[in-house]
Design a protein around this motif. Structure first.
Motif, PDB file in Angstrom:
ATOM      1  N   LYS A   1       4.624  18.612  26.806  1.00 36.78           N
ATOM      2  CA  LYS A   1       5.388  19.000  28.012  1.00 36.78           C
ATOM      3  C   LYS A   1       4.435  19.238  29.181  1.00 36.78           C
ATOM      4  O   LYS A   1       4.651  18.740  30.284  1.00 36.78           O
ATOM      5  CB  LYS A   1       6.174  20.273  27.731  1.00 36.78           C
ATOM      6  N   ASN A   2       3.369  19.992  28.917  1.00 34.47           N
ATOM      7  CA  ASN A   2       2.421  20.296  30.007  1.00 34.47           C
ATOM      8  C   ASN A   2       1.836  19.036  30.598  1.00 34.47           C
ATOM      9  O   ASN A   2       1.722  18.894  31.815  1.00 34.47           O
ATOM     10  CB  ASN A   2       1.267  21.177  29.492  1.00 34.47           C
ATOM     11  N   LEU A   3       1.492  18.100  29.718  1.00 34.71           N
ATOM     12  CA  LEU A   3       0.858  16.875  30.180  1.00 34.71           C
ATOM     13  C   LEU A   3       1.791  16.025  31.034  1.00 34.71           C
ATOM     14  O   LEU A   3       1.453  15.613  32.144  1.00 34.71           O
ATOM     15  CB  LEU A   3       0.404  16.074  28.955  1.00 34.71           C
ATOM     16  N   PHE A   4       2.992  15.783  30.540  1.00 35.61           N
ATOM     17  CA  PHE A   4       3.866  14.837  31.246  1.00 35.61           C
ATOM     18  C   PHE A   4       4.561  15.441  32.458  1.00 35.61           C
ATOM     19  O   PHE A   4       5.002  14.710  33.340  1.00 35.61           O
ATOM     20  CB  PHE A   4       4.838  14.172  30.266  1.00 35.61           C
ATOM     21  N   GLN A   5       4.627  16.767  32.504  1.00 35.51           N
ATOM     22  CA  GLN A   5       5.190  17.356  33.712  1.00 35.51           C
ATOM     23  C   GLN A   5       4.284  17.108  34.918  1.00 35.51           C
ATOM     24  O   GLN A   5       4.720  17.137  36.053  1.00 35.51           O
ATOM     25  CB  GLN A   5       5.436  18.856  33.504  1.00 35.51           C
ATOM     26  N   GLU A   6       3.004  16.832  34.624  1.00 38.07           N
ATOM     27  CA  GLU A   6       2.057  16.569  35.728  1.00 38.07           C
ATOM     28  C   GLU A   6       2.177  15.140  36.253  1.00 38.07           C
ATOM     29  O   GLU A   6       1.700  14.830  37.324  1.00 38.07           O
ATOM     30  CB  GLU A   6       0.622  16.771  35.236  1.00 38.07           C
ATOM     31  N   PHE A   7       2.764  14.250  35.464  1.00 44.34           N
ATOM     32  CA  PHE A   7       2.892  12.852  35.887  1.00 44.34           C
ATOM     33  C   PHE A   7       3.989  12.726  36.941  1.00 44.34           C
ATOM     34  O   PHE A   7       4.932  13.508  36.963  1.00 44.34           O
ATOM     35  CB  PHE A   7       3.279  11.964  34.694  1.00 44.34           C
ATOM     36  N   ASP A   8       3.847  11.689  37.766  1.00 40.98           N
ATOM     37  CA  ASP A   8       4.869  11.467  38.787  1.00 40.98           C
ATOM     38  C   ASP A   8       6.011  10.644  38.173  1.00 40.98           C
ATOM     39  O   ASP A   8       6.265   9.501  38.543  1.00 40.98           O
ATOM     40  CB  ASP A   8       4.226  10.714  39.971  1.00 40.98           C
ATOM     41  N   ILE A   9       6.670  11.255  37.191  1.00 40.67           N
ATOM     42  CA  ILE A   9       7.724  10.566  36.445  1.00 40.67           C
ATOM     43  C   ILE A   9       8.868  11.542  36.252  1.00 40.67           C
ATOM     44  O   ILE A   9       8.629  12.736  36.027  1.00 40.67           O
ATOM     45  CB  ILE A   9       7.182  10.135  35.040  1.00 40.67           C
ATOM     46  N   HIS A  10      10.095  11.053  36.343  1.00 36.27           N
ATOM     47  CA  HIS A  10      11.229  11.930  36.048  1.00 36.27           C
ATOM     48  C   HIS A  10      11.222  12.201  34.545  1.00 36.27           C
ATOM     49  O   HIS A  10      11.478  11.303  33.732  1.00 36.27           O
ATOM     50  CB  HIS A  10      12.538  11.252  36.490  1.00 36.27           C
ATOM     51  N   PHE A  11      10.890  13.450  34.180  1.00 36.90           N
ATOM     52  CA  PHE A  11      10.628  13.774  32.772  1.00 36.90           C
ATOM     53  C   PHE A  11      11.645  14.799  32.268  1.00 36.90           C
ATOM     54  O   PHE A  11      11.879  15.828  32.893  1.00 36.90           O
ATOM     55  CB  PHE A  11       9.205  14.349  32.673  1.00 36.90           C
ATOM     56  N   VAL A  12      12.274  14.498  31.136  1.00 41.19           N
ATOM     57  CA  VAL A  12      13.266  15.413  30.562  1.00 41.19           C
ATOM     58  C   VAL A  12      12.834  15.759  29.139  1.00 41.19           C
ATOM     59  O   VAL A  12      12.537  14.860  28.345  1.00 41.19           O
ATOM     60  CB  VAL A  12      14.661  14.723  30.485  1.00 41.19           C
ATOM     61  N   ALA A  13      12.770  17.044  28.821  1.00 36.23           N
ATOM     62  CA  ALA A  13      12.435  17.449  27.444  1.00 36.23           C
ATOM     63  C   ALA A  13      13.637  18.180  26.862  1.00 36.23           C
ATOM     64  O   ALA A  13      14.233  19.034  27.510  1.00 36.23           O
ATOM     65  CB  ALA A  13      11.217  18.356  27.450  1.00 36.23           C
ATOM     66  N   LEU A  14      14.012  17.799  25.645  1.00 38.06           N
ATOM     67  CA  LEU A  14      15.190  18.417  25.025  1.00 38.06           C
ATOM     68  C   LEU A  14      14.823  19.050  23.689  1.00 38.06           C
ATOM     69  O   LEU A  14      14.137  18.424  22.878  1.00 38.06           O
ATOM     70  CB  LEU A  14      16.257  17.349  24.749  1.00 38.06           C
ATOM     71  N   ASN A  15      15.304  20.265  23.473  1.00 39.53           N
ATOM     72  CA  ASN A  15      15.112  20.892  22.162  1.00 39.53           C
ATOM     73  C   ASN A  15      16.356  20.597  21.319  1.00 39.53           C
ATOM     74  O   ASN A  15      17.444  21.085  21.602  1.00 39.53           O
ATOM     75  CB  ASN A  15      14.926  22.405  22.352  1.00 39.53           C
ATOM     76  N   GLU A  16      16.174  19.770  20.295  1.00 39.43           N
ATOM     77  CA  GLU A  16      17.319  19.349  19.471  1.00 39.43           C
ATOM     78  C   GLU A  16      17.111  19.760  18.008  1.00 39.43           C
ATOM     79  O   GLU A  16      17.612  19.085  17.099  1.00 39.43           O
ATOM     80  CB  GLU A  16      17.490  17.819  19.568  1.00 39.43           C
ATOM     81  N   HIS A  17      16.385  20.834  17.806  1.00 33.89           N
ATOM     82  CA  HIS A  17      16.048  21.252  16.425  1.00 33.89           C
ATOM     83  C   HIS A  17      17.279  21.336  15.529  1.00 33.89           C
ATOM     84  O   HIS A  17      17.301  20.783  14.429  1.00 33.89           O
ATOM     85  CB  HIS A  17      15.388  22.642  16.416  1.00 33.89           C
ATOM     86  N   LYS A  18      18.278  22.063  16.015  1.00 29.84           N
ATOM     87  CA  LYS A  18      19.445  22.344  15.153  1.00 29.84           C
ATOM     88  C   LYS A  18      20.142  21.057  14.729  1.00 29.84           C
ATOM     89  O   LYS A  18      20.496  20.878  13.573  1.00 29.84           O
ATOM     90  CB  LYS A  18      20.434  23.221  15.916  1.00 29.84           C
ATOM     91  N   LYS A  19      20.329  20.181  15.704  1.00 29.15           N
ATOM     92  CA  LYS A  19      21.059  18.934  15.419  1.00 29.15           C
ATOM     93  C   LYS A  19      20.345  18.086  14.372  1.00 29.15           C
ATOM     94  O   LYS A  19      20.962  17.562  13.445  1.00 29.15           O
ATOM     95  CB  LYS A  19      21.146  18.115  16.705  1.00 29.15           C
ATOM     96  N   PHE A  20      19.028  17.938  14.532  1.00 29.33           N
ATOM     97  CA  PHE A  20      18.276  17.092  13.598  1.00 29.33           C
ATOM     98  C   PHE A  20      18.262  17.701  12.197  1.00 29.33           C
ATOM     99  O   PHE A  20      18.428  16.999  11.206  1.00 29.33           O
ATOM    100  CB  PHE A  20      16.843  16.855  14.100  1.00 29.33           C
ATOM    101  N   LEU A  21      18.092  19.030  12.147  1.00 28.45           N
ATOM    102  CA  LEU A  21      18.063  19.690  10.831  1.00 28.45           C
ATOM    103  C   LEU A  21      19.393  19.521  10.118  1.00 28.45           C
ATOM    104  O   LEU A  21      19.455  19.254   8.919  1.00 28.45           O
ATOM    105  CB  LEU A  21      17.797  21.182  11.023  1.00 28.45           C
ATOM    106  N   LYS A  22      20.466  19.675  10.898  1.00 30.20           N
ATOM    107  CA  LYS A  22      21.812  19.543  10.322  1.00 30.20           C
ATOM    108  C   LYS A  22      21.999  18.119   9.779  1.00 30.20           C
ATOM    109  O   LYS A  22      22.521  17.914   8.694  1.00 30.20           O
ATOM    110  CB  LYS A  22      22.841  19.847  11.417  1.00 30.20           C
TER     111      LYS A  22
END
Ligand code: XMP
Length: 514
Positions: A266-287
């Motif tokens: 997250k730290n690395l790509f937030q610095e790039f000039d790119i529209h960056f989206v990070a999603l926490n999907e732990h629950k869904k994948f575990l299920k």
């Protein structure tokens, strides 16, 4: 434009991939394919590539050995030039009715070849050439339609040609640097015999990929699946160069990442000039993985969940296309070609669901190997941290936990893996390794900790050396370092009673355990 292409038929020789590379160093595209590729497969490949020649690689077996790999005879009738190297040389002779015998004095290492006729593939070679050999068999006689071009002290037929057809055999290994005029032989074959145009360049690759992405995306919005690894990072930077603001990079944190990895990505790509989206999907994948033990089902479930998550983001940002960093070995292992076996379903190839709400999946790196992707990453000035990062599978620790994935197991493996990584990296052993990581096996064993009975997990340490992950050897780590790793894991993790070291090459094992 179709690229002029040389196919390298893989008979299992150590230097097979090096042959492909040598051809690419001449700016001619090459692909490594199975030894038993059929004319129909070649025709199929011909839809995308201009197949101008074939090189048969070396191999470890004798042509007389049971189960020794053989090419399909029909490929000799395609009128595509063929050059056999070492085993490939012997195989052409054998299939044509020549005589192959074990050599009295085996030739391993540097030898001198006497060039009797410096023509065609041997053009511009001197009378005596320093070459590199590694063979136990030799061609003793050939039918009369063949002409001998070279010999060595122990090997009467070290190179030959067919008098009528563009068919050549060379006993030595021109692909190995110790063969002085090795590149001359490749140049002769590729340009003189096959008449290829040198129309492939690593630098051009970037421009071509940027152009290709632009035309495929057709001014529409695209999301790129970004895992933070080298392949998806290079694909993201190429796509960003190509379509700029129309790109959204989506990092899905499925909960199976290594310790500390999510924050650093997250730290690395937030610095790039790119529209960056990070999603926490732990629950869904575990299920989604609940109760699943079979590795292929795991991979497919993860592949599907990834796509559903990407579809959700795509809907939000109005994207119609999905871009991925799939590379060539992902496709080979997923058995993308008709006759190749499916070794495992890479989450981003065979693991994709059949129905997706995307118009198309764009894969700009689909024909490259990892080391080539690294070179492109360097050219694109990606941070060294990404360029040299060890490969990490898309399904993450889920395919390094044998059996069902649970939060507790993820936690144990994250900690064990962090210890392995730390011990390897602090000694700089990582420079010589392709990958090094931990596996949480599903075997529980008895132990004794602090005079009390313990019953805990077995962690396996996996460390391999490889060039492109198609083959790998387990790394020769000293007992002293293994002892340190084992002591730390069993001391620091109360749930682990045993640590083992995986001493299996690929093949027969794969690098990952699932
Ligand atoms: P195997 O285990 O097949 O792995 O010897 C070869 C290389 O590929 C990586 N790998 C994957 N990468 N998705 C990926 O993006 C996957 O599903 C996957 N499975 C394996 C593995 O880490 C190794 O470098």
């Amino acid at each position: 434009m179709k690229l002029d292409t040389i196919l390298v038929l893989d008979f299992g020789g150590q230097y097979c991939h090096l042959i492909g590379k040598r051809v690419r160093e001449l700016n001619v595209y090459s692909e490594v394919v199975r030894f038993d590729i059929s004319p129909a497969d070649i025709e199929e490949l011909g839809k995308n590539f201009h197949i101008k020649g074939m090189i048969l690689s070396g191999g470890p077996l004798s042509v007389y050995a049971r189960n020794s790999p053989k090419f399909r005879k029909e490929i000799l009738d395609l009128n595509i030039p063929i050059m056999g190297l070492c085993y490939g040389h012997q195989l052409i002779a054998h299939v044509s009715g020549g005589k192959i015998m074990p050599i009295k004095k085996k030739e391993y290492g540097t030898t001198y070849a006497f060039i009797d006729k410096p023509v065609d593939v041997l053009k511009n070679l001197n009378k005596k050439e320093r070459v590199w050999m590694s063979h136990g068999d030799t061609v003793l006689s050939l039918p009369k339609e063949y002409e001998i071009l070279a010999h060595t002290e122990n090997c009467p037929i070290a190179a030959f040609k067919d008098r009528a057809r563009p068919l050549y055999g060379i006993q030595w290994h021109p692909e190995v640097v110790h063969t002085e005029k090795g590149m001359e032989v490749f140049k002769n074959f590729v340009f003189r015999v096959c008449k290829c145009e040198p129309n492939w360049r690593m630098e051009d690759f970037i421009d071509n990929a940027v152009g290709e992405i632009k035309s495929e995306a057709n001014d529409k919005k695209v999301i790129v699946a970004l895992s933070g690894g080298i392949d998806s990072s290079v694909a993201t930077v190429l796509a960003s160069k190509s379509i700029g603001k129309n790109l959204t990079a989506v990092f899905v944190d499925h909960g199976f990442m290594r310790k500390g990895e999510v924050e650093s990505i997250k730290n690395l790509f937030q610095e790039f000039d790119i529209h960056f989206v990070a999603l926490n999907e732990h629950k869904k994948f575990l299920k989604k993985l609940k109760g699943i033990i079979d590795p292929e089902s795991k991979r497919k479930s993860i592949g599907e969940e990834f796509i559903r998550t990407f579809e959700k983001v795509a809907k939000r940002v109005g994207a119609e296309y999905l871009l991925q960093g799939t590379i060539y070995p992902d496709r080979i292992e997923s058995g993308y070609r008709k006759h190749s076996d499916r070794i495992k379903t890479h989450h981003n190839v065979g693991g994709l669901p059949t129905k997706m709400k995307f118009k198309k999946v764009i894969e700009p790196l689909r024909d490259l190997y990892k080391d080539e992707v690294r070179k492109i990453g360097k050219k694109l000035e990606l941070p060294e941290k990404i360029v040299s990062r060890q490969p990490f599978p898309g399904p993450g620790l889920a395919v390094r936990i044998v059996g069902e994935v649970t939060p507790k197991k993820i936690e144990i493996l994250q900690e064990a893996d962090a210890i392995i990584t730390e011990e390897i990296e602090k000694r700089r052993l990582d420079r010589n390794m392709w990958q090094y990581f931990g596996i949480l096996t599903d075997t529980k064993t008895t132990g004794v900790k602090g005079d009390a009975r313990a019953y805990g997990y077995t962690v396996a340490v996996r460390a391999v050396q490889s060039k492109e992950a198609m083959t790998a050897s387990f790394a020769n780590i000293s007992y002293q370092i293994l002892e340190k790793i084992s002591t730390r894991i069993t001391n620091e993790l109360s749930d682990v009673t045993r640590v083992v070291y995986d001493i299996t090459h690929k093949p027969p094992a794969t690098i990952e355990w699932e």
